[in-house]
Design an enzyme around this catalytic site. Sequence first.
Site, PDB file in Angstrom:
ATOM      1  N   CYS A  31       0.819  -1.231   0.000  1.00 11.79           N
ATOM      2  CA  CYS A  31       0.000   0.000   0.000  1.00 11.79           C
ATOM      3  C   CYS A  31       0.843   1.267   0.000  1.00 11.79           C
ATOM      4  CB  CYS A  31      -0.911   0.020   1.222  1.00 11.79           C
ATOM      5  SG  CYS A  31      -1.848  -1.485   1.357  1.00 11.79           S
ATOM      6  N   HIS A  38      -3.853   6.899   1.090  1.00 15.16           N
ATOM      7  CA  HIS A  38      -4.114   5.575   0.512  1.00 15.16           C
ATOM      8  C   HIS A  38      -5.580   5.241   0.743  1.00 15.16           C
ATOM      9  CE1 HIS A  38      -4.082   1.415  -0.333  1.00 15.16           C
ATOM     10  NE2 HIS A  38      -4.060   1.009   0.929  1.00 15.16           N
ATOM     11  N   ASN A  61      -9.821  -0.818  -2.864  1.00 12.73           N
ATOM     12  CA  ASN A  61      -8.415  -0.625  -2.492  1.00 12.73           C
ATOM     13  C   ASN A  61      -7.541  -1.209  -3.609  1.00 12.73           C
ATOM     14  OD1 ASN A  61      -5.838  -0.826  -1.428  1.00 12.73           O
ATOM     15  ND2 ASN A  61      -6.480  -1.660   0.549  1.00 12.73           N
TER      16      ASN A  61
HETATM   17  O1  UT7 Z   1      -4.661  -1.452   2.388  1.00  7.51           O
HETATM   18  C1  UT7 Z   1      -4.033  -2.286   3.288  1.00  7.51           C
HETATM   19  C2  UT7 Z   1      -4.309  -1.917   4.693  1.00  7.51           C
HETATM   20  N1  UT7 Z   1      -5.573  -2.433   5.084  1.00  7.51           N
HETATM   21  C3  UT7 Z   1      -6.393  -1.707   5.809  1.00  7.51           C
HETATM   22  O2  UT7 Z   1      -6.117  -0.578   6.114  1.00  7.51           O
HETATM   23  C4  UT7 Z   1      -7.676  -2.389   6.246  1.00  7.51           C
HETATM   24  C5  UT7 Z   1      -7.983  -2.003   7.662  1.00  7.51           C
HETATM   25  N2  UT7 Z   1      -9.145  -2.738   8.178  1.00  7.51           N
HETATM   26  C6  UT7 Z   1     -10.392  -2.553   7.706  1.00  7.51           C
HETATM   27  O3  UT7 Z   1     -10.613  -1.802   6.788  1.00  7.51           O
HETATM   28  C7  UT7 Z   1     -11.518  -3.261   8.419  1.00  7.51           C
HETATM   29  O4  UT7 Z   1     -11.001  -3.935   9.557  1.00  7.51           O
HETATM   30  C8  UT7 Z   1     -12.287  -4.276   7.529  1.00  7.51           C
HETATM   31  C9  UT7 Z   1     -13.109  -3.543   6.485  1.00  7.51           C
HETATM   32  C10 UT7 Z   1     -11.349  -5.239   6.856  1.00  7.51           C
HETATM   33  C11 UT7 Z   1     -13.270  -5.105   8.370  1.00  7.51           C
HETATM   34  O5  UT7 Z   1     -14.146  -4.229   9.040  1.00  7.51           O
HETATM   35  P1  UT7 Z   1     -14.349  -4.328  10.616  1.00  7.51           P
HETATM   36  O6  UT7 Z   1     -15.351  -3.316  10.959  1.00  7.51           O
HETATM   37  O7  UT7 Z   1     -13.008  -4.246  11.282  1.00  7.51           O
HETATM   38  O8  UT7 Z   1     -14.991  -5.774  10.781  1.00  7.51           O
HETATM   39  P2  UT7 Z   1     -14.453  -7.053  11.574  1.00  7.51           P
HETATM   40  O9  UT7 Z   1     -13.308  -7.671  10.882  1.00  7.51           O
HETATM   41  O10 UT7 Z   1     -14.288  -6.686  13.023  1.00  7.51           O
HETATM   42  O11 UT7 Z   1     -15.688  -8.024  11.447  1.00  7.51           O
HETATM   43  C12 UT7 Z   1     -16.968  -7.682  11.992  1.00  7.51           C
HETATM   44  C13 UT7 Z   1     -17.975  -8.724  11.539  1.00  7.51           C
HETATM   45  C14 UT7 Z   1     -17.507 -10.154  11.753  1.00  7.51           C
HETATM   46  O12 UT7 Z   1     -18.633 -10.930  12.104  1.00  7.51           O
HETATM   47  P3  UT7 Z   1     -18.945 -11.295  13.641  1.00  7.51           P
HETATM   48  O13 UT7 Z   1     -17.736 -12.049  14.136  1.00  7.51           O
HETATM   49  O14 UT7 Z   1     -19.118  -9.981  14.339  1.00  7.51           O
HETATM   50  O15 UT7 Z   1     -20.187 -12.108  13.563  1.00  7.51           O
HETATM   51  C15 UT7 Z   1     -17.039 -10.581  10.391  1.00  7.51           C
HETATM   52  O16 UT7 Z   1     -17.126 -11.972  10.169  1.00  7.51           O
HETATM   53  O17 UT7 Z   1     -18.205  -8.586  10.123  1.00  7.51           O
HETATM   54  C16 UT7 Z   1     -18.024  -9.855   9.494  1.00  7.51           C
HETATM   55  N3  UT7 Z   1     -17.542  -9.634   8.143  1.00  7.51           N
HETATM   56  C17 UT7 Z   1     -18.353  -9.455   7.100  1.00  7.51           C
HETATM   57  N4  UT7 Z   1     -19.676  -9.455   6.995  1.00  7.51           N
HETATM   58  C18 UT7 Z   1     -20.193  -9.243   5.764  1.00  7.51           C
HETATM   59  C19 UT7 Z   1     -16.239  -9.514   7.724  1.00  7.51           C
HETATM   60  N5  UT7 Z   1     -16.220  -9.284   6.407  1.00  7.51           N
HETATM   61  C20 UT7 Z   1     -17.507  -9.235   5.991  1.00  7.51           C
HETATM   62  C21 UT7 Z   1     -18.108  -9.032   4.735  1.00  7.51           C
HETATM   63  N6  UT7 Z   1     -19.461  -9.035   4.662  1.00  7.51           N
HETATM   64  N7  UT7 Z   1     -17.400  -8.801   3.607  1.00  7.51           N
END
Ligand code: UT7
Length: 337
Positions: A115, A262, A292
């Site tokens: 990134c 980014h 992204n």
């Molecule tokens: O460019 C490289 C650097 N990367 C970044 O900067 C990414 C940084 N992180 C993020 O952008 C976020 O952490 C994500 C977008 C990847 C994930 O969002 P989040 O709000 O942190 O969600 P989470 O990983 O804490 O997951 C919350 C819930 C989980 O379900 P439970 O355990 O609460 O039942 C996940 O399984 O959301 C679920 N989940 C989804 N649900 C629907 C994870 N991905 C998805 C999805 N659709 N695509």
Amino acid sequence: MKKSIIKSTGMFVPPNLITNHDLEKILDTSDEWIKQRTGIEQRYWIEQNMATGSSDLGFEASKIALANAGWTAQDLDFIIFATLSPDIMFPGSGCLLQAKLGLDSTPALDIRQQCTGFLYGLTTADAYIKSGLAGKILLVGAEVHSSGLDKTTRGRDVTVIFGDGAAALCIEGVETKKDAGLLSSVLHADGNLAHALMTELPASRLPVRFPADIPFDDPRYFPVMDGPAIFKKAVRMLPKVIKESLEKAQITLDEIDLIIPHQANMRINQALGQFLKLDDHKIFHNIQKYGNTTAASIPIALHEAMEQGRIGKSGDIVLFTGLGAGLTWGSLIYKFL
Ligand code: UT7
């Protein structure tokens, strides 16, 4: 000493538009979840089963940047190619792009900084120009993520985020007394957190690079990410590194006309704006359209910001920042000539 001046930009995304609703059909996700958690509405992926590598997307963006600069490929004396998704294991995509441009001896360097590939790439270009090693540089950021994503519910946190795309910059060393070019660059890395975002296989550190006992749908063949940890790290480290780059350039945040971060998550960039107490119009967002695109994300955003007239006039100051796999992060300040 010569200053590194951005002569032109170009960008290219493949024509295959993938909306959040399209993803709902292949894995357990929803348009609402993706928009709410990331700000992404759509992304572009290469046509499946087409032999398209990151150098092909980079080639399209490069042709536009070269035409916009009024240069031919023969004018270039250095090529820098930033990608985490090289066409093949080796040689690098920079060499493959160089051949596509019809060149046969121009040096080409690949940057594997994910990134922050653009931040490391622009800093490298500036160092080559300031040292006199190069005068006309093509800097490319390009990614084909879609052929390497886990398109099942298991990989949904990563798969919904990534898009394919490319952007290119023509950068020229210009003799000028004006205060212009790269005013400061601050780069960091912390390899202790490599595991937080990585694709582990194939791996040269294993006795056998493609182990027969590991099936090809093993999660280690796909990018895996500790999203919440990276999110928190970005919100904590980006304001710090921005401050470092402002101090190094000896300017204040008020003097920055536009921040181009980014495009990893709209919420990260909104949090950054809140932390810095900035109006939202001072931060550029286009993640909603492209997702992204990793090494391509900042230069695609720069290209669009310039096309929209948000930045690019003589004296305008732009700040580029980002954090991603490595981990790596940084902040660069550039003033237009
Ligand atoms: O460019 C490289 C650097 N990367 C970044 O900067 C990414 C940084 N992180 C993020 O952008 C976020 O952490 C994500 C977008 C990847 C994930 O969002 P989040 O709000 O942190 O969600 P989470 O990983 O804490 O997951 C919350 C819930 C989980 O379900 P439970 O355990 O609460 O039942 C996940 O399984 O959301 C679920 N989940 C989804 N649900 C629907 C994870 N991905 C998805 C999805 N659709 N695509």
